[in-house]
Motif scaffolding. Structure first.
Motif, short mmCIF file in Angstrom:
data_model
loop_
_atom_site.label_atom_id
_atom_site.label_comp_id
_atom_site.label_asym_id
_atom_site.label_seq_id
_atom_site.Cartn_x
_atom_site.Cartn_y
_atom_site.Cartn_z
N ILE A 108 0.87 -1.09 -0.09
CA ILE A 108 -0.07 0.14 -0.01
C ILE A 108 0.85 1.19 0.08
CG2 ILE A 108 -1.57 1.22 1.24
CD1 ILE A 108 -2.80 -1.23 2.26
N ILE A 119 -6.09 6.19 0.64
CA ILE A 119 -6.24 4.66 0.62
C ILE A 119 -7.72 4.49 0.98
CG2 ILE A 119 -5.77 2.56 2.16
CD1 ILE A 119 -3.08 3.78 3.03
N THR A 142 -8.02 -0.03 -2.60
CA THR A 142 -6.41 0.04 -2.28
C THR A 142 -6.42 -1.27 -1.51
OG1 THR A 142 -6.45 2.63 -2.38
CG2 THR A 142 -4.58 1.03 -1.49
N ASN A 158 -7.09 -4.19 -3.83
CA ASN A 158 -6.08 -4.33 -4.56
C ASN A 158 -4.81 -5.14 -4.04
OD1 ASN A 158 -7.62 -3.51 -6.80
ND2 ASN A 158 -6.61 -1.38 -6.59
#
Length: 288
Positions: free
Chosen positions: A109, A115, A119, A122
């Motif tokens: 991240i 965020i 995010t 992913n």
């Protein structure tokens, strides 16, 4: 006797004279054979022995629901009202602050960018399933003392200690609601963009969630910004830390970047179509 003209009248006349059908006057069809039935003697079963039943009887199982005795289980056990409506409650899979810090340290991240739920999904370590009533993630306070990242975070639920741990480091946190239709696009943007359909517009929270997302203490995305600023100072005094000034921070633009309440992705408005093949954004034509 009158002459019978039609076949239907002849059939009805025959039924009037025939006797009523009963067990006493029914017979088997001609040349039919009845299957022979073996008796219950010594060698009546094919598995006769000391450990088996002589007549090869089936095992006697209780009826479904009567495993506890002569009364069904729903009459033997008391009613539990907290279980009512459990299949309709919204679920928020947890993610701890310690795990979030580890994801940032391992570059899964990027802390220099806002965020959100997209995010987190992913990273490939979390699965949010809207069809199973998953409405996002909740951030738990495990590892709050060791959390050191300065982030701009958006989650769906967070307790007070988590909010204090993030704001102590100069970060910003918000709690936001996503409706199930929007969640399908949020958790897997690539799959959504490949469909070639417009980005949906995020719906407002239902009536039972409006109070949470409009409360400044929860950092709700529908709360008054002035009330949030006041509560940031109150929370800093409560937990005994000096609140950093966001206005003087070099990452001020990143920290103050937010979404519109109807927006799903950062920088992408509802109604736009994303073409991955052409690497283009198709926007709606503005009316003159």
């Amino acid at each position: 006797m009158s002459t019978i003209r039609h076949t239907s009248e002849k059939a009805l006349q025959m039924l009037r004279t025939l006797p009523r059908v009963s067990i006493a006057n029914i017979r088997d069809n001609p040349n039919s054979k009845k299957p022979t039935k073996r008796g219950r003697g010594q060698h009546s079963g094919d598995k006769h022995g000391a450990g088996n039943k002589g007549s090869n009887q089936r095992q006697n199982y209780m009826r479904l629901g009567y495993e506890t005795g002569n009364a069904p289980f729903y009459l033997r056990f008391k009613y539990e009202p907290y279980y009512k409506g459990h299949h309709l409650k919204r679920e928020y899979p947890p993610i701890s602050l310690s795990l979030l810090q580890k994801l940032i340290d391992t570059n899964r991240i990027d802390a220099s960018q806002p965020i959100d739920l997209t995010t987190i999904c992913n990273t490939g370590l979390f699965q949010i399933k809207p069809d199973q009533l998953h409405y996002g993630v909740q951030l738990t306070d495990e590892g709050a003392d060791d959390f050191r990242a300065k982030i701009n975070l958006e989650v769906q639920h967070a307790p007070e200690l988590v909010i204090a741990a993030i704001e102590r480091n100069g970060g910003v946190i918000r709690t936001a609601y996503y409706d199930p239709h929007s969640l399908f696009a949020v958790v897997n943007p690539k799959k959504w963009f490949e469909k070639g359909v417009p980005i949906p517009r995020r719906m407002l929270p239902p009536q039972d969630a409006v109070e949470y997302y409009t409360d400044a203490r929860n950092r709700g995305y529908l709360a008054d910004p002035e009330e949030i600023s006041k509560d940031r100072l109150v929370l800093a005094q409560k937990y005994g830390y000096e609140l950093p000034r966001i206005e003087d921070d070099p990452d001020y633009k990143m920290l103050v970047q937010t979404k519109d309440p109807r927006q799903i992705f950062f920088g992408l408005n509802p109604g736009w179509v994303i073409s991955l093949k052409d690497r283009a954004i198709i926007k709606a034509k503005e009316s003159q």
